[in-house]
Design a protein around this motif. Structure first.
Motif, PDB file in Angstrom:
ATOM      1  N   ASN A  95     -11.756 -53.494 -14.886  1.00 16.84           N
ATOM      2  CA  ASN A  95     -12.417 -52.303 -15.441  1.00 16.84           C
ATOM      3  C   ASN A  95     -13.655 -52.655 -16.266  1.00 16.84           C
ATOM      4  N   THR A 111     -11.014 -41.817 -10.296  1.00 14.83           N
ATOM      5  CA  THR A 111     -10.281 -40.584  -9.979  1.00 14.83           C
ATOM      6  C   THR A 111     -10.938 -39.350 -10.589  1.00 14.83           C
ATOM      7  N   VAL A 163     -12.668 -42.075 -15.317  1.00 17.49           N
ATOM      8  CA  VAL A 163     -11.242 -42.402 -15.263  1.00 17.49           C
ATOM      9  C   VAL A 163     -10.980 -43.161 -13.966  1.00 17.49           C
ATOM     10  N   THR A 164     -10.276 -44.286 -14.087  1.00 16.47           N
ATOM     11  CA  THR A 164      -9.945 -45.047 -12.882  1.00 16.47           C
ATOM     12  C   THR A 164      -8.433 -45.187 -12.758  1.00 16.47           C
ATOM     13  N   GLU A 165      -7.993 -45.377 -11.517  1.00 17.91           N
ATOM     14  CA  GLU A 165      -6.597 -45.720 -11.268  1.00 17.91           C
ATOM     15  C   GLU A 165      -6.583 -47.060 -10.553  1.00 17.91           C
ATOM     16  N   ALA A 211      -0.440 -47.454 -10.506  1.00 17.65           N
ATOM     17  CA  ALA A 211      -0.876 -46.260 -11.225  1.00 17.65           C
ATOM     18  C   ALA A 211      -1.296 -46.562 -12.655  1.00 17.65           C
ATOM     19  N   GLU A 220      -3.884 -46.421 -15.472  1.00 13.55           N
ATOM     20  CA  GLU A 220      -5.008 -45.505 -15.694  1.00 13.55           C
ATOM     21  C   GLU A 220      -5.907 -46.021 -16.798  1.00 13.55           C
ATOM     22  N   GLU A 279      -9.714 -45.403 -19.022  1.00 10.47           N
ATOM     23  CA  GLU A 279     -10.860 -44.555 -19.363  1.00 10.47           C
ATOM     24  C   GLU A 279     -12.014 -45.472 -19.759  1.00 10.47           C
ATOM     25  N   GLU A 292       0.390 -49.214 -23.360  1.00  3.71           N
ATOM     26  CA  GLU A 292      -0.872 -48.469 -23.449  1.00  3.71           C
ATOM     27  C   GLU A 292      -1.665 -49.003 -24.621  1.00  3.71           C
TER      28      GLU A 292
END
Lengths: 132, 146
Positions: free
Chosen positions: A65, A99, A108-110, A123, A125, A127, B89
């Motif tokens: 990313n 996505t 936003v990427t997956e 999956a 995710e 930002e 996260e």
């Protein structure tokens, strides 16, 4: 930039963690859970052998990313589920797709990370705020 | 055996971590980062940073040490030998550079049981020496066969 609309693909990351990678990552990160560094211990607790740190695998997704987003400042959020156990000495492949592009510019990427035909992170995710 | 939920909400002792240049390089090299911002002081300074920049996932280095005691906390009661990492996260704020001092507070947010496995969720909040948020984390640890 490549990442301008849904469906655009990240260049991705491919690498093979060597035999001692888990030892180096343990030292670098401070995560000395013996399931990552001690073959015998890992087997005793029912694992197939030493496994990769999930956070190391996540770092490969993060890298896919930031490399696409223009550097470390681009990544604002990343969430992953660890769905399988990664092992050393087998190639990891991170792939990802845009996505959503929000009105404020957030991309936003997956992403997923595969090894030996299995997706060990799926999956994921992220930002991104694309950097110039 | 049901999981023990009594410790939900427990806050662990804050930990302050002094970020070193060589530690950033060590971490960046371990995860395969090639961006000179992480490795080369001159490149980082030329880009306007005071020193080498930590990769986002360097947050593990400064925040894990705040979570780690929770994995062995008797009130929380995690069976460490059967624990695996289920999910993670992170949200990032200000970039971290060498020379920063990062303080992290960890809290046990939730404990649940699903299909015989225990799920322990910790939250970490990390701020730099100026009080600016640099990272928050949600750590889901799964204990197999509770």
């Amino acid at each position: 930039m490549r990442l301008v609309q849904p469906g655009d693909e990240l260049p991705g990351v491919q690498l093979t963690p060597d035999r001692y990678l888990t030892v180096r990552y343990a030292g670098a990160s401070g995560d000395f859970n013996p399931i990552h560094i001690d073959e015998e211990f890992a087997r005793q607790v029912g694992l197939p052998g030493r496994i990769l740190h999930g956070l190391y695998t996540m770092a490969q997704v993060a890298r896919a990313n930031t490399e696409a987003g223009g550097g470390p400042a681009s990544l604002k959020r990343l969430t992953v589920q660890f769905r399988g156990m990664g092992v050393p000495e087998v190639e990891l492949t991170v792939t990802g797709t845009v996505t959503e592009v929000r009105d404020d510019g957030t991309v936003v990427t997956e992403c997923s990370c595969g090894q030996d035909g299995k997706r060990i992170i799926r999956a994921a995710e992220a930002e991104l705020r694309l950097q110039p | 055996m049901p999981v023990n939920t009594d410790a939900i909400g427990k806050t662990l002792a804050p930990k302050t971590y002094a970020v070193g240049r060589e530690k950033i390089r060590e971490f960046a090299e371990a995860v395969g980062e090639t961006d000179p911002l992480h490795l080369d002081v001159e490149a980082a300074r030329a880009a306007g940073y005071a020193d080498v920049v930590a990769p986002p996932m360097f947050c593990v280095v400064y925040s894990l040490q705040a979570v780690w005691p929770g994995l062995f906390d008797e009130e929380i009661g995690i069976d460490f030998a059967h624990m695996v990492h289920g999910g993670q996260e992170f949200r990032w704020g200000e970039l971290v550079v060498a020379g920063d001092e990062i303080t992290t507070v960890a809290k046990l947010n939730d404990v649940t049981e699903k299909r015989g496995n225990g799920f322990y969720v910790f939250e970490t909040t990390s701020t730099n020496q100026r009080g600016e948020p640099v990272c928050t984390g949600l750590w889901t640890n799964i204990v197999r066969g509770v």
